[in-house]
Scaffold this active site. Sequence first.
Site, PDB file in Angstrom:
ATOM      1  N   GLY A 155       7.172  29.840   1.975  1.00  0.00           N
ATOM      2  CA  GLY A 155       6.688  29.054   0.900  1.00  0.00           C
ATOM      3  C   GLY A 155       7.561  27.612   1.104  1.00  0.00           C
ATOM      4  O   GLY A 155       7.782  26.797   0.179  1.00  0.00           O
ATOM      5  N   ASN A 162       6.941  24.919   2.315  1.00  0.00           N
ATOM      6  CA  ASN A 162       6.518  23.395   2.253  1.00  0.00           C
ATOM      7  C   ASN A 162       6.392  22.625   1.073  1.00  0.00           C
ATOM      8  O   ASN A 162       6.056  21.468   0.928  1.00  0.00           O
ATOM      9  CB  ASN A 162       4.934  23.463   2.797  1.00  0.00           C
ATOM     10  CG  ASN A 162       4.198  24.140   1.706  1.00  0.00           C
ATOM     11  OD1 ASN A 162       4.381  25.251   1.307  1.00  0.00           O
ATOM     12  ND2 ASN A 162       3.173  23.509   1.332  1.00  0.00           N
ATOM     13  N   THR A 163       7.184  23.251   0.045  1.00  0.00           N
ATOM     14  CA  THR A 163       7.130  22.471  -1.204  1.00  0.00           C
ATOM     15  C   THR A 163       8.312  23.002  -2.215  1.00  0.00           C
ATOM     16  O   THR A 163       8.669  24.276  -1.927  1.00  0.00           O
ATOM     17  CB  THR A 163       5.715  22.865  -2.007  1.00  0.00           C
ATOM     18  OG1 THR A 163       5.648  21.865  -3.137  1.00  0.00           O
ATOM     19  CG2 THR A 163       5.483  24.080  -2.398  1.00  0.00           C
ATOM     20  N   GLY A 164       8.544  22.169  -3.187  1.00  0.00           N
ATOM     21  CA  GLY A 164       9.372  22.640  -4.045  1.00  0.00           C
ATOM     22  C   GLY A 164      10.770  23.222  -3.919  1.00  0.00           C
ATOM     23  O   GLY A 164      11.340  22.774  -2.843  1.00  0.00           O
ATOM     24  N   GLY A 219      11.390  25.941  -1.918  1.00  0.00           N
ATOM     25  CA  GLY A 219      11.474  26.330  -0.478  1.00  0.00           C
ATOM     26  C   GLY A 219      11.742  25.124   0.246  1.00  0.00           C
ATOM     27  O   GLY A 219      12.469  25.325   1.406  1.00  0.00           O
ATOM     28  N   SER A 265      13.641  35.743 -10.917  1.00  0.00           N
ATOM     29  CA  SER A 265      13.503  34.597 -12.001  1.00  0.00           C
ATOM     30  C   SER A 265      13.960  35.187 -13.324  1.00  0.00           C
ATOM     31  O   SER A 265      14.155  36.475 -13.258  1.00  0.00           O
ATOM     32  CB  SER A 265      12.121  34.430 -12.294  1.00  0.00           C
ATOM     33  OG  SER A 265      11.761  33.869 -13.416  1.00  0.00           O
ATOM     34  N   TYR A 285       3.912  38.523 -14.593  1.00  0.00           N
ATOM     35  CA  TYR A 285       4.911  37.867 -13.815  1.00  0.00           C
ATOM     36  C   TYR A 285       6.194  38.478 -13.764  1.00  0.00           C
ATOM     37  O   TYR A 285       6.893  38.700 -13.028  1.00  0.00           O
ATOM     38  CB  TYR A 285       4.856  36.297 -14.325  1.00  0.00           C
ATOM     39  CG  TYR A 285       5.881  35.454 -13.720  1.00  0.00           C
ATOM     40  CD1 TYR A 285       5.864  34.881 -12.504  1.00  0.00           C
ATOM     41  CD2 TYR A 285       7.187  35.218 -14.214  1.00  0.00           C
ATOM     42  CE1 TYR A 285       6.880  34.227 -11.809  1.00  0.00           C
ATOM     43  CE2 TYR A 285       8.172  34.521 -13.766  1.00  0.00           C
ATOM     44  CZ  TYR A 285       7.898  33.984 -12.247  1.00  0.00           C
ATOM     45  OH  TYR A 285       8.862  33.181 -11.712  1.00  0.00           O
TER      46      TYR A 285
END
Length: 300
Positions: free
Chosen positions: A22, A24-26, A28, A146, A172
């Site tokens: 992951g 590519n964004t945020g 990550g 989390s 989640y």
Amino acid sequence: MTSHWTEQHIPDQHGRVAIVTGGNTGLGFETARMLAERGATVVLAVRDIEKGKQAAGRIVGDVTVQALDLMSLASIRSAAAELRISHPRIDLLINNAGVMYTPKRTTADGFEMQFGTNHLGHFALTGLLLNQLLPVPGSRIVTVSSTGHRIRAAIHFDDLHWERSYGRAAAYGQSKLANLMFTYELQRRLLEQGNTIAVAAHPGVSNTELVRNRPAAFRLPVSWLAPLLTQKPEMGALPTLRAATDPGVAGGQYYGPAGMGEIRGYPTLVASSDASHDRAVQQRLWRVSEELTGVTFPLR
């Protein structure tokens, strides 16, 4: 330990290979960016290759892109096979990618989306790449959990895939609790080999697109309160980066923000829930994960 650990504390990473799921964004992306800027060879393991290439183009350093869909065991096996060829030595595997509060959906293999992606996908990927990490001194596996691991969280062995009833938050929570239990059990199994350690981290509450599936009733209040209740992705990535690079980190530790409620702040050693330390459940989860994914680890 350093009380205000920042990007500037990341040691030189030249000669190290880091796989970031992951990336590519945020969180990550920020994790990958900071590692690359410190000299690491970074692989963005992402589902969308074009977005991955765009992200790689925004990072200064040695960055490549690998197709990886954590919602498909076939994709995970294919990606792992390609990574074993392109990178026979791996120093860091950062299990960062995830989904949150999704509507009820299943992966390509019939797993509940959040459990299948957040836990089972990373479990399988780690097992398939472990031989690339084991011989490497100082290698680490960092799995992002989390604070949600405390929310209505348990491992529902009688209904792992929420076929009888489904709650976004509870599903989640189960997946994030599984991330921690996987880390702790993996660390125990790594003890005898001596090189690789397993560590966990969480970002607090970061303002990223991960929360796009939160219920509509919470979107407006959260948007109003975001500046007070969240931190930027570059801050949210610091616990992961500390877990991955700080020389003082030990296997089986858990890092998160130091602020009140672990919502925001500089990264520090934090504690996880009592439930996350239940060894019997950890071991049962491991066995079930092996059965569901068909992946066994080259460890005792």
